[in-house]
Design an enzyme around this catalytic site. Structure first.
Site, short mmCIF file in Angstrom:
data_model
loop_
_atom_site.label_atom_id
_atom_site.label_comp_id
_atom_site.label_asym_id
_atom_site.label_seq_id
_atom_site.Cartn_x
_atom_site.Cartn_y
_atom_site.Cartn_z
N GLY A 14 37.34 130.38 -30.47
CA GLY A 14 36.91 129.10 -29.90
C GLY A 14 35.99 129.41 -28.75
O GLY A 14 36.44 129.60 -27.62
N ALA A 16 33.41 127.71 -27.27
CA ALA A 16 32.67 126.71 -26.49
C ALA A 16 32.66 127.23 -25.06
O ALA A 16 33.13 128.35 -24.81
CB ALA A 16 33.34 125.36 -26.61
N VAL A 17 32.24 126.44 -24.12
CA VAL A 17 31.98 127.01 -22.80
C VAL A 17 33.23 127.62 -22.13
O VAL A 17 33.17 128.71 -21.57
CB VAL A 17 31.26 125.99 -21.90
N ASN A 37 34.63 132.66 -33.70
CA ASN A 37 34.38 131.22 -33.63
C ASN A 37 34.19 130.72 -35.06
O ASN A 37 33.77 131.48 -35.94
CB ASN A 37 33.11 130.95 -32.80
N VAL A 79 40.48 126.11 -28.37
CA VAL A 79 39.87 125.02 -29.14
C VAL A 79 40.42 123.70 -28.65
O VAL A 79 41.33 123.65 -27.83
CB VAL A 79 40.10 125.18 -30.67
N ALA A 81 42.47 120.48 -28.06
CA ALA A 81 43.91 120.24 -28.23
C ALA A 81 44.14 119.28 -29.40
O ALA A 81 43.29 118.45 -29.70
CB ALA A 81 44.48 119.64 -26.95
N SER A 133 43.45 126.17 -15.58
CA SER A 133 42.70 125.20 -14.78
C SER A 133 41.57 125.87 -14.02
O SER A 133 41.68 127.03 -13.63
CB SER A 133 43.62 124.51 -13.79
N LYS A 187 50.94 122.33 -16.31
CA LYS A 187 49.50 122.04 -16.28
C LYS A 187 49.26 120.52 -16.37
O LYS A 187 48.36 119.98 -15.71
CB LYS A 187 48.77 122.77 -17.43
N HIS A 190 49.93 119.13 -13.05
CA HIS A 190 48.77 119.52 -12.23
C HIS A 190 47.65 118.49 -12.42
O HIS A 190 47.05 118.00 -11.47
CB HIS A 190 48.29 120.92 -12.63
N ASN A 191 47.38 118.15 -13.68
CA ASN A 191 46.30 117.19 -13.95
C ASN A 191 46.65 115.80 -13.43
O ASN A 191 45.78 115.08 -12.96
CB ASN A 191 46.01 117.15 -15.45
N GLU A 194 45.91 115.88 -9.96
CA GLU A 194 44.43 115.86 -9.88
C GLU A 194 43.92 114.40 -9.96
O GLU A 194 43.07 113.99 -9.17
CB GLU A 194 43.88 116.69 -11.04
N LYS A 265 40.64 112.02 -20.67
CA LYS A 265 40.93 112.67 -21.95
C LYS A 265 42.40 112.54 -22.30
O LYS A 265 42.78 112.71 -23.45
CB LYS A 265 40.54 114.14 -21.89
N ARG A 450 71.56 91.51 -13.25
CA ARG A 450 71.90 92.16 -14.53
C ARG A 450 73.33 91.85 -14.92
O ARG A 450 73.66 91.62 -16.07
CB ARG A 450 71.69 93.68 -14.44
C1 6PG Z 1 41.32 121.59 -15.00
C2 6PG Z 1 40.94 120.20 -15.42
C3 6PG Z 1 40.61 120.17 -16.87
C4 6PG Z 1 39.83 118.96 -17.31
C5 6PG Z 1 40.60 117.67 -17.23
C6 6PG Z 1 39.71 116.48 -17.24
O1 6PG Z 1 42.43 121.73 -14.52
O2 6PG Z 1 40.50 122.50 -15.15
O3 6PG Z 1 42.00 119.33 -15.19
O4 6PG Z 1 41.79 120.37 -17.57
O5 6PG Z 1 38.66 118.86 -16.57
O6 6PG Z 1 41.45 117.63 -18.33
O7 6PG Z 1 40.53 115.42 -17.47
P1 6PG Z 1 40.07 113.96 -17.77
O8 6PG Z 1 38.96 114.00 -18.78
O9 6PG Z 1 41.29 113.32 -18.31
O10 6PG Z 1 39.61 113.43 -16.46
#
Ligand code: 6PG
Length: 480
Positions: A14, A16-17, A37, A79, A81, A133, A187, A190-191, A194, A265, A450
């Site tokens: 995979g 890609a970048v 790839n 690749v 998810a 990340s 992770k 973490h997001n 974020e 995403k 309740r």
């Molecule tokens: C990271 C980012 C990476 C991605 C996000 C974008 O830790 O490197 O979080 O995983 O840039 O998934 O998420 P959204 O498209 O949901 O904003």
């Protein structure tokens, strides 16, 4: 470049970048990297542009790719998810042998990782779901890596991952997280954090623009300044960069010509769904996800233009004072977002018996990843001092920081509300904090209701056990 000997220490499929950059990162650290790839074009493009950076093995088929790897074989899948990952895993598993290691470095849903790990274990293969990340730049120069999966596979894989990860104070931003899906779970959270952090920064930006009348450049200067203090972080740093960017076509700040509809995403949404299942209030993260959804409701928003605001308040006049108040509100709300994220990690760990260590996560998030920030050192210290901390907010450092911020935080939420400026994450974080510290919550009334309509029972403050009031009878109380 060779194709026949099994001499590559790692294979990356995979390209890609993200995949390309991770492959280059391994090669730059002296590893021989087998490349694969689905279409050979990407492999050749990588070799043409960067083949001189290290020792790569070009392969075309999966069989050739697997044959190029020394044993136990290690393959990193980069690749998309979802179904694409399943398809690649199946193909690889057929070509690999017991003891080999498959690493999924994508943003997989942790429940998929649990399923995949079990399926691969049944075939004698080690499956490692690794959250990575840091975006493109991190992948190349040092990401934060959160590998889950069997501990044994970390023995051979760990040193490689640790060597390509970001390093902070000589410590790699990579550690074995725990079994099966724990790496991807961590992770995911973490997001989620974020998302919350980005939303909070967005709310601060909005206040500067609409409450203080700053232009993008002025706001960029504030963020640049903030990045020298306790808010120092990657996201604050790039905020200043984005705000400073001028659009070549119009000469306006780029931020003023970007459509204000945020996309996603899915990882933030997953975090909230999981938090709902675990019963953990991640209000900051949830508000961030919903704020993106609201921003994206473009038809509704267009139709709602002109809705009454009611009488609005006065704009703040002391610019320096309100700027500092926004900084305090941002810092306090950010602490809440992290506290909630760590609560979710503790709950996930208990639910799945992962034995996760929050201090380790704070340590590896200090560098490489998107939420890297100076204050992660403080989180690390807080968990070192008390690994069983009931809430990050209760650690002395954070408790003091919030106590220092609280008056400003309230003022910012009040002023924003009086001006009709939406601050969902600032406000909900403050309400969460007030809820957490409350002596008595309205939940007693909820329990009474309740019990009234469903005989769901309640506990008393002065006796053990459960009770029910005979609401439709003589309204006496009976033990349940
Ligand atoms: C990271 C980012 C990476 C991605 C996000 C974008 O830790 O490197 O979080 O995983 O840039 O998934 O998420 P959204 O498209 O949901 O904003």
């Amino acid at each position: 470049m060779a194709t026949s000997e099994a001499r590559a220490q790692i294979g990356v499929t995979g390209l890609a970048v993200m995949g390309s950059n991770i492959a280059r990162n391994f090669a730059r650290h002296g590893y021989t990297v087998a490349l694969h790839n689905r279409s050979i074009g990407k492999t050749d493009a990588l070799l043409e542009a960067h083949g001189g950076e290290g020792d790569f093995v070009r392969t075309e088929t999966v069989e050739e790719f697997v044959a190029a790897l020394e044993k136990p074989r290690r393959v990193l899948i980069m690749v998309k998810a979802g179904d694409a990952t399943d398809a690649v895993i199946e193909e690889l598993a057929d070509a690999m042998e017991p003891g080999d290691i498959i690493i999924d470095g994508g943003n997989a849903l942790y429940t998929d990782t649990i399923r995949r790990e079990a399926a691969m274990a049944a075939r004698g293969l080690n499956f490692v779901g690794a959250g990575i990340s840091g975006g493109e730049e991190g992948a190349l120069n040092g990401p934060a890596i959160m590998p889950g999966g069997p501990k044994e596979s970390y023995e051979s894989l760990g040193p490689m991952l640790e060597s390509i990860a970001a390093q902070v104070d000589g410590t790699p931003c990579c550690t074995h997280i725990g079994p099966d899906g724990s790496g991807h779970f961590v992770k995911m959270v973490h997001n989620g954090i974020e998302y919350a952090d980005m939303q909070l920064i967005g709310e601060a930006y909005n206040l500067f623009r609409d409450a203080l009348g700053f232009d993008a450049k002025q706001i960029a200067d504030v963020f640049t300044q903030w990045n020298t203090g306790e808010l120092e972080s990657y996201l604050v740093e790039i905020t200043a960069e984005v705000l400073n960017q001028v659009d070549a076509k119009t000469g306006k700040p780029l931020v003023d010509v970007i459509v204000d509809a945020a996309e996603q995403k899915g990882t933030g949404r997953w975090t909230v769904k999981s938090a709902l299942d675990l019963g953990i209030p991640v209000t900051g993260i949830a508000e961030a996800v919903f704020a993106r959804a609201l921003s994206g409701s473009r038809t509704q928003r267009a139709a709602a233009k002109g809705l009454a605001s009611g009488v609005l308040g006065e704009k703040p006049t002391d610019v320096a004072e309100f700027t500092e108040a926004i900084r305090q509100a941002l810092y306090a709300s950010k602490i809440v977002a992290y506290a909630q994220g760590f609560d979710q990690i503790a709950a996930g760990s208990a639910e799945y018996n992962w034995d996760l260590h929050p201090g380790d996560l704070a340590t590896i998030w200090r560098g490489g990843c998107i939420i890297r920030a100076r204050f992660l050192n403080r989180i690390k210290e807080a968990y070192e001092a008390d690994p069983a901390l009931p809430s990050l907010i209760l650690a002395p450092y954070f408790r003091e920081a919030i106590e220092k911020a609280i008056d400003s935080w309230r003022r910012v939420v009040v002023v924003a509300t009086q001006l009709g400026i939406p601050v969902p994450a600032f406000a909900s974080s403050l309400s969460y904090y007030d809820g957490l510290r409350a002596e008595r919550l309205p939940a007693a009334l909820t329990q009474g209701q309740r019990d009234f309509f469903g005989a769901h029972t309640y506990e008393r403050i002065d006796a053990e056990g459960k009770y029910h009031t005979l609401w439709s009878g003589d309204r006496s109380e009976v033990p349940a």
